[in-house]
Design an enzyme around this catalytic site. Structure first.
Site, PDB file in Angstrom:
ATOM      1  N   SER A  77     -13.820  -0.475  23.362  1.00 45.44           N
ATOM      2  CA  SER A  77     -13.510  -1.844  22.585  1.00 45.44           C
ATOM      3  C   SER A  77     -14.700  -2.592  22.196  1.00 45.44           C
ATOM      4  CB  SER A  77     -12.486  -2.347  23.572  1.00 45.44           C
ATOM      5  OG  SER A  77     -13.605  -3.061  24.688  1.00 45.44           O
ATOM      6  N   LYS A  78     -14.474  -3.629  21.619  1.00 42.08           N
ATOM      7  CA  LYS A  78     -15.456  -4.564  21.330  1.00 42.08           C
ATOM      8  C   LYS A  78     -16.176  -5.129  22.374  1.00 42.08           C
ATOM      9  CE  LYS A  78     -16.527  -8.803  18.880  1.00 42.08           C
ATOM     10  NZ  LYS A  78     -15.965 -10.060  18.104  1.00 42.08           N
TER      11      LYS A  78
END
Ligand code: GLU
Length: 314
Positions: free
Chosen positions: A250-251
């Site tokens: 994920s970010k």
């Protein structure tokens, strides 16, 4: 999660009627990474294999996290990979009025309640399967509309379940395992659970393909469908891609963005992740040819029972 194999405890959803319609619904919080490619590719292959349509919906309803730059780059990344969608891009923000109206309707019907609990107050709540279980503090209190509040669904006991071609039969008592959940946040936006539950039905998708990290969200959304008298789509949950530390890409975990200059090797790595056994030389082909091979060979059943896998380094 409670997972049962008895048909008596599982809510069997009717088979999808009519032609297949699927979607990829990224939140524009950053460019796509390998984990998002896996979800996009799995959804694309399900739709194309069924001869159906595949839409792109940008879930842009969280102004605090979304960016216009990400909303612009995501379609370009998909194009570079040859993952063409059908019809115009759908922007979830265009449906905010409908989302709000339903949140208010549930409140007026007493099926939801105003909740003024702070994050701090909730930190002592008992742990559930997917975050703390709401302790019920505001359930019985009449909160004036003007105090800052979220709107929470009043979840009543009862088993909700889905039959998933990859994860099997998944069922749980949402009240006991997940608890009352937020459908409109205290800072204003309608929560993901309600927006996704409404849009997936209103937009007519027959199947939702998403990552297995959203399994409990799916059960909440099916609970909402029941409450609103809506027929749920079918669901397929793909394994989530994790990094060397076992964290979901994920970010927040600093997953690198896809490199649009190398679509072939990335598509082949995603096919390998999806257990499709792509031949080694496939990576040298053009995206369209790789995808043509993948549609013909697509067998999601090869992922049976897998909910997470290490991501490939590409
Ligand atoms: N937009 C959300 C995400 O990117 C949800 C997608 C979905 O509902 O499948 O995680």
């Amino acid at each position: 999660m409670s997972s049962y194999h008895s048909p008596l405890t599982t809510d069997r959803l009717p088979p999808a009627a009519g032609p297949y319609s699927g979607r990829f619904a990224p939140s524009p919080t950053g460019p796509l990474h390998f984990g998002s490619l896996v979800t996009a590719l799995g959804g694309f292959l399900q739709a194309r294999r069924a001869g159906g349509t595949w839409s792109l919906r940008i879930d842009d309803i969280d102004p605090a996290r979304d960016s216009k730059a990400a909303a612009d780059i995501i379609p370009r990344q998909l194009e570079a990979l040859g993952l063409g969608w059908d019809g115009p891009i759908v922007y979830q923000s265009a449906r905010t009025a409908r989302h709000r109206e339903v949140a208010e309707q549930l409140l007026a019907q007493g099926l939801a309640f105003r909740c003024a609990c702070t994050r701090r107050q909730l930190s002592a709540a008992p742990a559930g399967a997917d975050g703390p279980i709401y302790p019920g503090t505001c359930r019985r209190r009449a909160r004036a509309g003007k105090t800052r509040h979220a709107i929470r669904v009043r979840v009543e006991p009862g088993v909700v379940g889905i039959g998933d071609p990859v994860q099997g039969e998944i069922a749980c008592d949402v009240a006991a395992v997940l608890g009352d959940f937020v459908i409109r946040r205290a800072d204003g936006p309608v929560a993901y659970q309600l927006a996704a539950a409404l849009d997936d039905v209103d937009e007519g998708y027959t199947e939702v393909v998403r990552g297995a990290d959203l399994l409990y969200s799916t059960l909440r959304q099916v609970y909402l469908h029941r409450l609103l008298g809506l027929i749920s789509p079918a669901y397929l949950h793909l394994p989530i891609a994790v990094n060397a530390k076992g964290e979901k890409l994920s970010k927040q975990t600093h997953a690198p963005p896809l490199d649009s200059a190398r679509p072939g090797p990335q598509l082949v790595a995603a096919l390998d992740f999806l257990a499709q056994q792509p031949p080694a030389e496939l990576g040298t082909y053009a995206p369209a040819d790789i995808l043509a091979w993948a549609v013909v060979h697509w067998q999601p059943g090869r992922l049976r029972g897998i909910s997470r896998r290490p991501a490939a380094a590409v």
